[in-house]
Design a protein around this motif. Structure first.
Motif, PDB file in Angstrom:
ATOM      1  N   VAL A   1     -91.935 -36.469 -20.278  1.00 35.93           N
ATOM      2  CA  VAL A   1     -90.862 -35.919 -21.109  1.00 35.93           C
ATOM      3  C   VAL A   1     -90.771 -36.764 -22.371  1.00 35.93           C
ATOM      4  CG1 VAL A   1     -88.381 -35.481 -21.273  1.00 35.93           C
ATOM      5  CG2 VAL A   1     -89.582 -35.064 -19.115  1.00 35.93           C
ATOM      6  N   HIS A   2     -90.924 -36.138 -23.543  1.00 32.27           N
ATOM      7  CA  HIS A   2     -90.915 -36.911 -24.781  1.00 32.27           C
ATOM      8  C   HIS A   2     -90.011 -36.327 -25.852  1.00 32.27           C
ATOM      9  CE1 HIS A   2     -93.513 -34.036 -26.918  1.00 32.27           C
ATOM     10  NE2 HIS A   2     -94.140 -33.919 -25.769  1.00 32.27           N
ATOM     11  N   ASP A   3     -89.393 -35.200 -25.591  1.00 26.84           N
ATOM     12  CA  ASP A   3     -88.548 -34.589 -26.599  1.00 26.84           C
ATOM     13  C   ASP A   3     -87.403 -33.886 -25.884  1.00 26.84           C
ATOM     14  OD1 ASP A   3     -87.686 -33.799 -29.067  1.00 26.84           O
ATOM     15  OD2 ASP A   3     -89.414 -32.543 -29.521  1.00 26.84           O
ATOM     16  N   VAL A   4     -86.178 -34.333 -26.120  1.00 24.98           N
ATOM     17  CA  VAL A   4     -85.008 -33.760 -25.478  1.00 24.98           C
ATOM     18  C   VAL A   4     -84.020 -33.350 -26.565  1.00 24.98           C
ATOM     19  CG1 VAL A   4     -83.083 -34.156 -23.900  1.00 24.98           C
ATOM     20  CG2 VAL A   4     -85.295 -35.257 -23.459  1.00 24.98           C
ATOM     21  N   ILE A   5     -83.621 -32.097 -26.550  1.00 21.50           N
ATOM     22  CA  ILE A   5     -82.624 -31.606 -27.498  1.00 21.50           C
ATOM     23  C   ILE A   5     -81.501 -30.968 -26.700  1.00 21.50           C
ATOM     24  CG2 ILE A   5     -82.110 -29.995 -29.365  1.00 21.50           C
ATOM     25  CD1 ILE A   5     -85.070 -30.080 -30.096  1.00 21.50           C
ATOM     26  N   GLU A   6     -80.278 -31.475 -26.859  1.00 23.26           N
ATOM     27  CA  GLU A   6     -79.124 -30.808 -26.269  1.00 23.26           C
ATOM     28  C   GLU A   6     -78.762 -29.666 -27.205  1.00 23.26           C
ATOM     29  OE1 GLU A   6     -74.547 -31.821 -25.647  1.00 23.26           O
ATOM     30  OE2 GLU A   6     -75.888 -33.067 -24.436  1.00 23.26           O
TER      31      GLU A   6
ATOM     32  N   GLY B   1    -102.213 -27.393 -24.054  1.00 23.03           N
ATOM     33  CA  GLY B   1    -103.319 -28.301 -24.253  1.00 23.03           C
ATOM     34  C   GLY B   1    -103.720 -29.020 -22.985  1.00 23.03           C
ATOM     35  N   GLY B   2    -103.159 -28.591 -21.869  1.00 17.68           N
ATOM     36  CA  GLY B   2    -103.525 -29.213 -20.600  1.00 17.68           C
ATOM     37  C   GLY B   2    -102.732 -30.472 -20.315  1.00 17.68           C
ATOM     38  N   GLY B   3    -102.945 -31.010 -19.140  1.00 17.90           N
ATOM     39  CA  GLY B   3    -102.290 -32.255 -18.762  1.00 17.90           C
ATOM     40  C   GLY B   3    -100.879 -32.089 -18.242  1.00 17.90           C
ATOM     41  N   THR B   4    -100.502 -30.872 -17.844  1.00 20.82           N
ATOM     42  CA  THR B   4     -99.135 -30.643 -17.385  1.00 20.82           C
ATOM     43  C   THR B   4     -98.935 -31.179 -15.973  1.00 20.82           C
ATOM     44  OG1 THR B   4     -98.939 -28.655 -18.731  1.00 20.82           O
ATOM     45  CG2 THR B   4     -97.383 -28.889 -16.913  1.00 20.82           C
ATOM     46  N   SER B   5     -97.884 -31.954 -15.819  1.00 24.30           N
ATOM     47  CA  SER B   5     -97.400 -32.335 -14.498  1.00 24.30           C
ATOM     48  C   SER B   5     -95.948 -31.900 -14.427  1.00 24.30           C
ATOM     49  CB  SER B   5     -97.498 -33.844 -14.270  1.00 24.30           C
ATOM     50  OG  SER B   5     -96.866 -34.182 -13.052  1.00 24.30           O
ATOM     51  N   PHE B   6     -95.661 -30.924 -13.608  1.00 20.89           N
ATOM     52  CA  PHE B   6     -94.293 -30.442 -13.465  1.00 20.89           C
ATOM     53  C   PHE B   6     -93.411 -31.500 -12.802  1.00 20.89           C
ATOM     54  CE2 PHE B   6     -97.090 -26.657 -13.179  1.00 20.89           C
ATOM     55  CZ  PHE B   6     -96.777 -26.134 -14.413  1.00 20.89           C
ATOM     56  N   ILE B   7     -94.034 -32.439 -12.145  1.00 22.99           N
ATOM     57  CA  ILE B   7     -93.309 -33.503 -11.438  1.00 22.99           C
ATOM     58  C   ILE B   7     -92.459 -34.317 -12.409  1.00 22.99           C
ATOM     59  CG2 ILE B   7     -93.614 -35.599 -10.062  1.00 22.99           C
ATOM     60  CD1 ILE B   7     -96.257 -34.230  -9.026  1.00 22.99           C
ATOM     61  N   THR B   8     -92.964 -34.578 -13.619  1.00 23.00           N
ATOM     62  CA  THR B   8     -92.228 -35.436 -14.561  1.00 23.00           C
ATOM     63  C   THR B   8     -90.907 -34.826 -14.989  1.00 23.00           C
ATOM     64  OG1 THR B   8     -93.444 -34.519 -16.459  1.00 23.00           O
ATOM     65  CG2 THR B   8     -94.321 -36.528 -15.446  1.00 23.00           C
TER      66      THR B   8
END
Length: 93
Positions: free
Chosen positions: A12-17, A34-41
């Motif tokens: 997670v690198h970008d959070v907008i309320e 672009g790949g590299g997705t981990s839903f766990i994070t």
């Protein structure tokens, strides 16, 4: 209550309320794959930052590493018919 928009790749690198004043910030975000997705994070972030979250709506192609099960109600919005998450409701677009 205000919803949050989260971007992850792979963390997670970008959070907008999202509120009336930040909707343009949300709309200006460029979202791309672009790949590299981990839903766990995302689920880990929710546990640490929003433990009372009632629902997660996840827009994805569905390709990635899934946690086995989560307590947060989850709606997956997926753009294909190839992937079925191990839990939650699925909307195919």
């Amino acid at each position: 209550y205000h919803p949050n928009f989260l971007k992850d790749k792979p963390e997670v690198h970008d959070v907008i309320e999202i509120t009336n004043g930040t909707i343009y910030d949300f709309m200006s975000k460029v979202v791309h794959g672009g790949g590299g997705t981990s839903f766990i994070t995302i689920f880990e972030w929710i546990k640490e930052n929003k433990p009372m979250a009632k629902i997660l709506v996840y827009l994805t192609d569905g390709y990635g590493d899934f946690p086995k099960q989560e307590s947060t109600k989850t709606v997956w919005i997926i753009n294909n018919h190839d992937v079925t998450p191990p839990f939650g409701d699925v909307i195919r677009i």
